[in-house]
Design a protein around this motif. Sequence first.
Motif, PDB file in Angstrom:
ATOM      1  N   ASP A 178     -15.217  -7.156  10.243  1.00 20.79           N
ATOM      2  CA  ASP A 178     -14.654  -8.290  10.978  1.00 20.79           C
ATOM      3  C   ASP A 178     -13.479  -8.935  10.255  1.00 20.79           C
ATOM      4  O   ASP A 178     -12.571  -9.484  10.892  1.00 20.79           O
ATOM      5  CB  ASP A 178     -15.748  -9.336  11.223  1.00 20.79           C
ATOM      6  N   HIS A 179     -13.467  -8.885   8.918  1.00 15.10           N
ATOM      7  CA  HIS A 179     -12.391  -9.542   8.174  1.00 15.10           C
ATOM      8  C   HIS A 179     -11.206  -8.623   7.909  1.00 15.10           C
ATOM      9  O   HIS A 179     -10.274  -8.997   7.184  1.00 15.10           O
ATOM     10  CB  HIS A 179     -12.916 -10.120   6.853  1.00 15.10           C
ATOM     11  N   ALA A 180     -11.194  -7.431   8.470  1.00 11.55           N
ATOM     12  CA  ALA A 180     -10.072  -6.514   8.283  1.00 11.55           C
ATOM     13  C   ALA A 180      -8.794  -7.106   8.872  1.00 11.55           C
ATOM     14  O   ALA A 180      -8.820  -7.823   9.871  1.00 11.55           O
ATOM     15  CB  ALA A 180     -10.377  -5.163   8.929  1.00 11.55           C
ATOM     16  N   ARG A 181      -7.672  -6.776   8.235  1.00  9.22           N
ATOM     17  CA  ARG A 181      -6.366  -7.208   8.706  1.00  9.22           C
ATOM     18  C   ARG A 181      -5.447  -5.988   8.762  1.00  9.22           C
ATOM     19  O   ARG A 181      -5.556  -5.065   7.938  1.00  9.22           O
ATOM     20  CB  ARG A 181      -5.766  -8.253   7.762  1.00  9.22           C
ATOM     21  N   PHE A 182      -4.544  -6.006   9.723  1.00 12.47           N
ATOM     22  CA  PHE A 182      -3.721  -4.841   9.999  1.00 12.47           C
ATOM     23  C   PHE A 182      -2.261  -5.257  10.167  1.00 12.47           C
ATOM     24  O   PHE A 182      -1.961  -6.419  10.420  1.00 12.47           O
ATOM     25  CB  PHE A 182      -4.195  -4.138  11.273  1.00 12.47           C
ATOM     26  N   GLY A 183      -1.357  -4.280  10.078  1.00 13.69           N
ATOM     27  CA  GLY A 183       0.039  -4.570  10.366  1.00 13.69           C
ATOM     28  C   GLY A 183       0.987  -3.630   9.657  1.00 13.69           C
ATOM     29  O   GLY A 183       0.606  -2.870   8.751  1.00 13.69           O
ATOM     30  N   PHE A 184       2.234  -3.666  10.102  1.00 13.10           N
ATOM     31  CA  PHE A 184       3.339  -2.936   9.487  1.00 13.10           C
ATOM     32  C   PHE A 184       4.298  -3.970   8.893  1.00 13.10           C
ATOM     33  O   PHE A 184       5.298  -4.332   9.525  1.00 13.10           O
ATOM     34  CB  PHE A 184       4.091  -2.102  10.533  1.00 13.10           C
ATOM     35  N   PRO A 185       4.047  -4.481   7.687  1.00 12.67           N
ATOM     36  CA  PRO A 185       4.891  -5.543   7.134  1.00 12.67           C
ATOM     37  C   PRO A 185       6.172  -5.048   6.469  1.00 12.67           C
ATOM     38  O   PRO A 185       6.917  -5.842   5.885  1.00 12.67           O
ATOM     39  CB  PRO A 185       3.969  -6.190   6.094  1.00 12.67           C
ATOM     40  N   GLU A 186       6.455  -3.751   6.557  1.00 12.70           N
ATOM     41  CA  GLU A 186       7.563  -3.175   5.784  1.00 12.70           C
ATOM     42  C   GLU A 186       8.897  -3.874   6.013  1.00 12.70           C
ATOM     43  O   GLU A 186       9.687  -4.065   5.087  1.00 12.70           O
ATOM     44  CB  GLU A 186       7.706  -1.675   6.091  1.00 12.70           C
ATOM     45  N   ILE A 187       9.192  -4.259   7.271  1.00 13.46           N
ATOM     46  CA  ILE A 187      10.484  -4.876   7.552  1.00 13.46           C
ATOM     47  C   ILE A 187      10.679  -6.164   6.758  1.00 13.46           C
ATOM     48  O   ILE A 187      11.813  -6.545   6.430  1.00 13.46           O
ATOM     49  CB  ILE A 187      10.642  -5.137   9.067  1.00 13.46           C
ATOM     50  N   ASN A 188       9.597  -6.821   6.412  1.00 11.38           N
ATOM     51  CA  ASN A 188       9.671  -8.063   5.637  1.00 11.38           C
ATOM     52  C   ASN A 188       9.715  -7.815   4.132  1.00 11.38           C
ATOM     53  O   ASN A 188       9.965  -8.751   3.360  1.00 11.38           O
ATOM     54  CB  ASN A 188       8.480  -8.960   5.959  1.00 11.38           C
ATOM     55  N   HIS A 189       9.466  -6.583   3.735  1.00 15.11           N
ATOM     56  CA  HIS A 189       9.361  -6.257   2.303  1.00 15.11           C
ATOM     57  C   HIS A 189      10.438  -5.291   1.844  1.00 15.11           C
ATOM     58  O   HIS A 189      10.333  -4.710   0.758  1.00 15.11           O
ATOM     59  CB  HIS A 189       7.979  -5.661   2.005  1.00 15.11           C
ATOM     60  N   GLY A 190      11.470  -5.090   2.667  1.00 13.40           N
ATOM     61  CA  GLY A 190      12.581  -4.236   2.261  1.00 13.40           C
ATOM     62  C   GLY A 190      12.276  -2.757   2.288  1.00 13.40           C
ATOM     63  O   GLY A 190      12.874  -1.973   1.548  1.00 13.40           O
ATOM     64  N   LEU A 191      11.355  -2.353   3.175  1.00 13.35           N
ATOM     65  CA  LEU A 191      10.937  -0.957   3.258  1.00 13.35           C
ATOM     66  C   LEU A 191      10.848  -0.538   4.723  1.00 13.35           C
ATOM     67  O   LEU A 191      11.035  -1.348   5.629  1.00 13.35           O
ATOM     68  CB  LEU A 191       9.571  -0.773   2.581  1.00 13.35           C
ATOM     69  N   LEU A 192      10.547   0.734   4.935  1.00 20.97           N
ATOM     70  CA  LEU A 192      10.315   1.260   6.277  1.00 20.97           C
ATOM     71  C   LEU A 192       9.095   2.173   6.258  1.00 20.97           C
ATOM     72  O   LEU A 192       8.847   2.852   5.256  1.00 20.97           O
ATOM     73  CB  LEU A 192      11.519   2.077   6.765  1.00 20.97           C
ATOM     74  N   PRO A 193       8.330   2.225   7.358  1.00 22.67           N
ATOM     75  CA  PRO A 193       7.288   3.244   7.464  1.00 22.67           C
ATOM     76  C   PRO A 193       7.920   4.638   7.582  1.00 22.67           C
ATOM     77  O   PRO A 193       9.117   4.774   7.860  1.00 22.67           O
ATOM     78  CB  PRO A 193       6.557   2.873   8.770  1.00 22.67           C
ATOM     79  N   ALA A 194       7.102   5.652   7.397  1.00 19.72           N
ATOM     80  CA  ALA A 194       7.553   7.021   7.644  1.00 19.72           C
ATOM     81  C   ALA A 194       7.793   7.221   9.137  1.00 19.72           C
ATOM     82  O   ALA A 194       7.068   6.679   9.971  1.00 19.72           O
ATOM     83  CB  ALA A 194       6.510   8.013   7.138  1.00 19.72           C
ATOM     84  N   ASP A 195       8.812   7.996   9.471  1.00 16.10           N
ATOM     85  CA  ASP A 195       9.101   8.251  10.888  1.00 16.10           C
ATOM     86  C   ASP A 195       7.891   8.862  11.589  1.00 16.10           C
ATOM     87  O   ASP A 195       7.602   8.524  12.744  1.00 16.10           O
ATOM     88  CB  ASP A 195      10.311   9.182  11.012  1.00 16.10           C
ATOM     89  N   LYS A 196       7.175   9.747  10.916  1.00 22.93           N
ATOM     90  CA  LYS A 196       6.008  10.373  11.540  1.00 22.93           C
ATOM     91  C   LYS A 196       4.950   9.332  11.877  1.00 22.93           C
ATOM     92  O   LYS A 196       4.300   9.399  12.930  1.00 22.93           O
ATOM     93  CB  LYS A 196       5.427  11.454  10.624  1.00 22.93           C
ATOM     94  N   GLY A 197       4.784   8.330  11.004  1.00 24.59           N
ATOM     95  CA  GLY A 197       3.851   7.246  11.288  1.00 24.59           C
ATOM     96  C   GLY A 197       4.316   6.375  12.441  1.00 24.59           C
ATOM     97  O   GLY A 197       3.506   5.932  13.271  1.00 24.59           O
ATOM     98  N   ILE A 198       5.619   6.125  12.510  1.00 25.96           N
ATOM     99  CA  ILE A 198       6.163   5.343  13.615  1.00 25.96           C
ATOM    100  C   ILE A 198       5.912   6.050  14.941  1.00 25.96           C
ATOM    101  O   ILE A 198       5.478   5.434  15.930  1.00 25.96           O
ATOM    102  CB  ILE A 198       7.674   5.107  13.411  1.00 25.96           C
ATOM    103  N   GLN A 199       6.160   7.349  14.977  1.00 28.13           N
ATOM    104  CA  GLN A 199       5.965   8.110  16.217  1.00 28.13           C
ATOM    105  C   GLN A 199       4.492   8.115  16.630  1.00 28.13           C
ATOM    106  O   GLN A 199       4.171   8.042  17.826  1.00 28.13           O
ATOM    107  CB  GLN A 199       6.485   9.540  16.049  1.00 28.13           C
ATOM    108  N   ARG A 200       3.579   8.174  15.661  1.00 26.16           N
ATOM    109  CA  ARG A 200       2.158   8.142  16.005  1.00 26.16           C
ATOM    110  C   ARG A 200       1.777   6.763  16.547  1.00 26.16           C
ATOM    111  O   ARG A 200       0.970   6.659  17.486  1.00 26.16           O
ATOM    112  CB  ARG A 200       1.315   8.491  14.770  1.00 26.16           C
ATOM    113  N   ALA A 201       2.340   5.704  15.986  1.00 23.36           N
ATOM    114  CA  ALA A 201       2.057   4.359  16.498  1.00 23.36           C
ATOM    115  C   ALA A 201       2.517   4.217  17.945  1.00 23.36           C
ATOM    116  O   ALA A 201       1.804   3.656  18.787  1.00 23.36           O
ATOM    117  CB  ALA A 201       2.740   3.312  15.621  1.00 23.36           C
ATOM    118  N   VAL A 202       3.694   4.738  18.255  1.00 22.40           N
ATOM    119  CA  VAL A 202       4.192   4.688  19.632  1.00 22.40           C
ATOM    120  C   VAL A 202       3.274   5.468  20.562  1.00 22.40           C
ATOM    121  O   VAL A 202       2.937   5.014  21.663  1.00 22.40           O
ATOM    122  CB  VAL A 202       5.637   5.233  19.704  1.00 22.40           C
ATOM    123  N   LYS A 203       2.831   6.627  20.103  1.00 22.00           N
ATOM    124  CA  LYS A 203       1.994   7.497  20.929  1.00 22.00           C
ATOM    125  C   LYS A 203       0.628   6.880  21.198  1.00 22.00           C
ATOM    126  O   LYS A 203       0.129   6.920  22.344  1.00 22.00           O
ATOM    127  CB  LYS A 203       1.830   8.856  20.243  1.00 22.00           C
TER     128      LYS A 203
END
Length: 261
Positions: free
Chosen positions: A132-157
């Motif tokens: 119940d206390h789990a937290r999720f997100g893609f904070p990379e844009i706020n931390h000067g980074l990017l996710p892997a393109d393959k991960g981005i495509q899986r999130a969209v899918k």
Amino acid sequence: MTEDIATAGVLELSGIDESGVLIATMDNPPANAMNRALIRGLTELFVDLASGTDAPAVVLTGRGDRFFTAGGDIKELEGAEASELDGRMRDFHALLTALDRYPRPVVGAVNGHCVGGGMELALFTDGVLAVDHARFGFPEINHGLLPADKGIQRAVKLLGAHTARNLLLTGEIFGIRRAVDIGLVERVVEPDRLLTVAVERARTLAAKPAVLYAALKWSVNKPVDEDDGESLRATLSAAENYFDDPAAAAARARWSGRRDR
């Protein structure tokens, strides 16, 4: 739980003798950050298991009750050259590819924060159970980074373009209710039962005929060498562009400083 059958620094393997399900635990305190040793250890694990004739179902989790994983270990990038980021992204792409192509069940048992690269790992499992206390997100844009393109495509899918776009572009960290609502988490489990329920889930999936499970998983995931190559090229090109960008570098420095406190 049986005795550990293998320990490789930041990755602990256990449980297979008792249940036929292998429990892989990320163990890199305090936040189970994915340094290159952990990334490579996970990749080697899934590649080696897949090459055998009797690959087990796997439950993937994190040590402790606060973090599944906080994502990539930003400390490894301090003072690094762009080539170091290139190597990290190649390694992480290889891990996502190994998960994508693993023919047996992989169940994510999310025991706490699951952000950044952790979100990507969760999206490449065959189902996510979480506390119940789990937290999720893609904070990379706020931390000067990017996710892997393959991960981005899986999130969209899996999550849909609208949801994925919102999560990626805002860097929002969100809780378990939204994770269930968007289809990321399939079941919320009490912390003291998380591994038990995850192993039961993995065992149930593993009871399906292996040849059919593998064929269906391949068709659902649709892993294609050419697509993976294009995703890797996109990831490396983006990394080359943002690594030395002043704004991105400043964001990484601020984030690294906050994590030191």
